[in-house]
Scaffold this motif. Sequence first.
Motif, short mmCIF file in Angstrom:
data_model
loop_
_atom_site.label_atom_id
_atom_site.label_comp_id
_atom_site.label_asym_id
_atom_site.label_seq_id
_atom_site.Cartn_x
_atom_site.Cartn_y
_atom_site.Cartn_z
N VAL A 171 -15.27 45.45 28.99
CA VAL A 171 -15.35 45.40 30.73
C VAL A 171 -16.51 47.00 31.57
N SER A 172 -16.80 47.88 31.10
CA SER A 172 -17.65 48.34 31.34
C SER A 172 -18.70 48.66 30.22
N TYR A 226 -18.44 55.54 31.01
CA TYR A 226 -18.73 54.50 30.66
C TYR A 226 -18.99 53.98 32.06
N SER A 248 -20.57 49.82 33.96
CA SER A 248 -21.13 48.71 34.65
C SER A 248 -22.47 48.26 34.45
N ASN A 249 -23.63 49.36 34.52
CA ASN A 249 -24.97 49.03 34.70
C ASN A 249 -25.59 49.97 34.44
#
Length: 97
Positions: free
Chosen positions: A32-33, A54, A56-57
């Motif tokens: 997810v992350s 954590y 996302s990019n």
Amino acid sequence: MEEKRVCQGYAVIDCLRVGEVEIVLAHNPKAVSPYVTWKAYAHSGFQDFNFGNYFSNKQAARADMIARAREAARDLPPGHRDKEKSSRHRKKSDWER
């Protein structure tokens, strides 16, 4: 050939070593992350990863890796060779492995 390091499905894709601490950037495209930064320590041979952040990019994770390395350098004693590296980001090949 260097051994590939994987933890919880995340493969280490970059790292910065500062004194007895290594900050790693790892990626798991199925998570997810998908990006994480962790700390690893010399006493474990830099193989145990702790204190994950954590993301996302990749860009945000890389910025965190650099910030964590600078933070670790601030804790070094005066005159330590890695303390000088924290004043500016260098390519990973310039950092101790």
